[in-house]
Write a protein that holds these residues in place. Sequence first.
Motif, PDB file in Angstrom:
ATOM      1  N   ARG A 170       0.806  -1.300   0.010  1.00 59.43           N
ATOM      2  CA  ARG A 170      -0.096  -0.013   0.195  1.00 59.43           C
ATOM      3  C   ARG A 170       0.862   1.294   0.041  1.00 59.43           C
ATOM      4  N   GLU A 171       1.850   1.374   0.643  1.00 58.82           N
ATOM      5  CA  GLU A 171       2.836   2.429   0.614  1.00 58.82           C
ATOM      6  C   GLU A 171       3.469   2.611  -0.608  1.00 58.82           C
ATOM      7  N   ARG A 172       3.931   1.667  -1.371  1.00 64.02           N
ATOM      8  CA  ARG A 172       4.497   1.647  -2.469  1.00 64.02           C
ATOM      9  C   ARG A 172       3.481   2.148  -3.330  1.00 64.02           C
ATOM     10  N   GLU A 173       2.110   1.666  -3.258  1.00 63.38           N
ATOM     11  CA  GLU A 173       1.211   2.428  -4.167  1.00 63.38           C
ATOM     12  C   GLU A 173       0.896   3.624  -4.054  1.00 63.38           C
ATOM     13  N   THR A 174       0.876   3.751  -2.779  1.00 63.61           N
ATOM     14  CA  THR A 174       0.569   5.427  -2.563  1.00 63.61           C
ATOM     15  C   THR A 174       1.834   6.521  -2.930  1.00 63.61           C
ATOM     16  N   HIS A 175       2.867   5.981  -2.893  1.00 66.46           N
ATOM     17  CA  HIS A 175       4.062   6.779  -3.512  1.00 66.46           C
ATOM     18  C   HIS A 175       4.103   6.634  -4.987  1.00 66.46           C
ATOM     19  N   ALA A 176       3.784   5.591  -5.439  1.00 66.98           N
ATOM     20  CA  ALA A 176       3.913   5.548  -7.094  1.00 66.98           C
ATOM     21  C   ALA A 176       2.608   6.609  -7.688  1.00 66.98           C
ATOM     22  N   GLN A 177       1.622   6.461  -6.922  1.00 70.85           N
ATOM     23  CA  GLN A 177       0.523   7.273  -7.424  1.00 70.85           C
ATOM     24  C   GLN A 177       0.905   8.851  -7.562  1.00 70.85           C
ATOM     25  N   GLY A 178       0.598   9.347  -8.760  1.00 70.22           N
ATOM     26  CA  GLY A 178       0.782  10.724  -9.051  1.00 70.22           C
ATOM     27  C   GLY A 178       2.349  11.135  -9.088  1.00 70.22           C
ATOM     28  N   ASN A 179       3.145   9.913  -9.370  1.00 69.95           N
ATOM     29  CA  ASN A 179       4.613  10.285  -9.426  1.00 69.95           C
ATOM     30  C   ASN A 179       4.888  10.268 -10.882  1.00 69.95           C
ATOM     31  N   PRO A 180       5.241  11.380 -11.562  1.00 72.19           N
ATOM     32  CA  PRO A 180       5.536  11.242 -13.093  1.00 72.19           C
ATOM     33  C   PRO A 180       6.701  10.625 -13.495  1.00 72.19           C
ATOM     34  N   ASP A 181       7.647  10.331 -12.480  1.00 70.34           N
ATOM     35  CA  ASP A 181       8.754   9.609 -12.715  1.00 70.34           C
ATOM     36  C   ASP A 181       8.562   7.987 -12.900  1.00 70.34           C
ATOM     37  N   ILE A 182       7.449   7.408 -12.357  1.00 69.02           N
ATOM     38  CA  ILE A 182       7.206   6.288 -12.586  1.00 69.02           C
ATOM     39  C   ILE A 182       5.982   5.905 -13.565  1.00 69.02           C
ATOM     40  N   GLU A 185       2.852   1.777 -16.825  1.00 70.58           N
ATOM     41  CA  GLU A 185       2.850   0.099 -16.688  1.00 70.58           C
ATOM     42  C   GLU A 185       3.529  -0.135 -15.346  1.00 70.58           C
ATOM     43  N   LYS A 186       4.509   0.536 -14.813  1.00 69.36           N
ATOM     44  CA  LYS A 186       4.863   0.163 -13.316  1.00 69.36           C
ATOM     45  C   LYS A 186       4.145   0.383 -12.401  1.00 69.36           C
ATOM     46  N   GLN A 187       3.118   1.600 -12.400  1.00 72.35           N
ATOM     47  CA  GLN A 187       2.315   1.900 -11.309  1.00 72.35           C
ATOM     48  C   GLN A 187       1.259   0.778 -11.326  1.00 72.35           C
ATOM     49  N   ARG A 188       0.951   0.202 -12.819  1.00 74.37           N
ATOM     50  CA  ARG A 188      -0.377  -0.722 -12.512  1.00 74.37           C
ATOM     51  C   ARG A 188       0.132  -2.109 -12.034  1.00 74.37           C
ATOM     52  N   LYS A 189       1.622  -2.547 -12.208  1.00 78.96           N
ATOM     53  CA  LYS A 189       2.286  -3.594 -11.468  1.00 78.96           C
ATOM     54  C   LYS A 189       2.069  -3.417 -10.069  1.00 78.96           C
ATOM     55  N   ILE A 190       2.394  -2.257  -9.643  1.00 77.93           N
ATOM     56  CA  ILE A 190       2.498  -2.077  -8.153  1.00 77.93           C
ATOM     57  C   ILE A 190       1.220  -2.264  -7.540  1.00 77.93           C
ATOM     58  N   GLN A 191       0.102  -1.766  -8.298  1.00 75.31           N
ATOM     59  CA  GLN A 191      -1.396  -1.694  -8.002  1.00 75.31           C
ATOM     60  C   GLN A 191      -1.831  -3.275  -7.755  1.00 75.31           C
ATOM     61  N   GLU A 192      -1.270  -4.206  -8.757  1.00 79.99           N
ATOM     62  CA  GLU A 192      -1.422  -5.427  -8.824  1.00 79.99           C
ATOM     63  C   GLU A 192      -0.940  -6.246  -7.588  1.00 79.99           C
ATOM     64  N   GLU A 193       0.216  -5.635  -7.269  1.00 81.62           N
ATOM     65  CA  GLU A 193       0.899  -6.611  -6.111  1.00 81.62           C
ATOM     66  C   GLU A 193       0.377  -6.017  -4.989  1.00 81.62           C
TER      67      GLU A 193
END
Length: 389
Positions: A170-182, A185-193
Amino acid sequence: MSSPPPENGPEDASHQSFWMPGNYQRTVKRTEDSFQVCNDIVACFQERARVERQYAQQLSEWTNKWKPIVDASPLYGSLLRAWQCFLSSADRLSTLHASICRSLVSEDGDRVRTWQKETFHKKIFGGFRESQDFDTGFARAQKPWAKRLKKLEKAKAAFHKASRKEHVARERETHAQGNPDIAIEKQRKIQEERELAQQETEKVRARYEKVLEEVTRYAPRYMEEMESIFDQSQEEERKRISFLKQAFLSIHRHLDVTNNESVKAVYNELHNTLMSINEQDDLRWWKNTHGPGMPTDWPQFKEWVPDKKQKKGKKEVEHKAVVMERSVMIGGVRVRALYDYVGQEPDELSFKAGDEFLKIEDEDDQGWCRGMMDGGREGLYPANYVEVV
């Protein structure tokens, strides 16, 4: 049946709880502890018995040392008897404390030893049959519970591990959301995890809750079986406490000289002897024994009479009925016969031990006195056959 143990409370207190695996050993150990306590009690009061014996010996030695000194002291009369009574009282107390010593060893000590032998049954390879029986009973009752607790602990650990993994996701997903550097596709993978971690957590939670439900459902039966064995242990401990209470009361009765009738009699007699000290009686005795009250040979007119054959060992006695030559003892002294005596001559008195009569003439150089019986008969008697009343 008791209620289940509280869920909230200090963790260390929970680990010390009787219900936790293995903690029943403290109850089992009471048997061995009680056996050792019996040894300590016997040793303790054997030492007290030695103290009583030593005290009895010291009292006896003190009496033997002072008796001849007191008997030879210049005191006399009731005051002397009072001092002597302290010594005779000590002799009686010495006997009493010697009997206390014997009671502590032969009665109380043997009683505890006998009960200990009958109550505790040693095993060949160490330990006691009673403690083994309780240990076996507790272990049998606790085994299913311990297995369930182990299973529950495993399920809880798995749930906590999954929860931590989900938390990280959850923390990784929160950090990835809205981060233009990620990348997307990577954000979707983090969400699936995160979703997979959440599903795993829910799955493990369900397993954990199921095991907890099984444990909770089994808890009443576990508590009932454990309490049954514990109650048996408590009953044995109750018997031990009850016996040792009676043993202590018996020791108390032997040591409590304040309620001992023999001791009361000793000190009552001593008190009465002290209260009987009478200065008037003592002064009168001194006056009659060493003062003006002593008998004296006052000068008297003496008729001349022809000499006659004297009896060996006796003062000259005239048999003429007209006048007798004799010394007069004013008032006379009351004496009591110590032994029987049968007069060998007509001018001798005869008496039985315990008879009382008057001494009217002092002892001569041959050891004879003149006395007068209550009936008025006068005669000679051996001086060492009587004592002054």
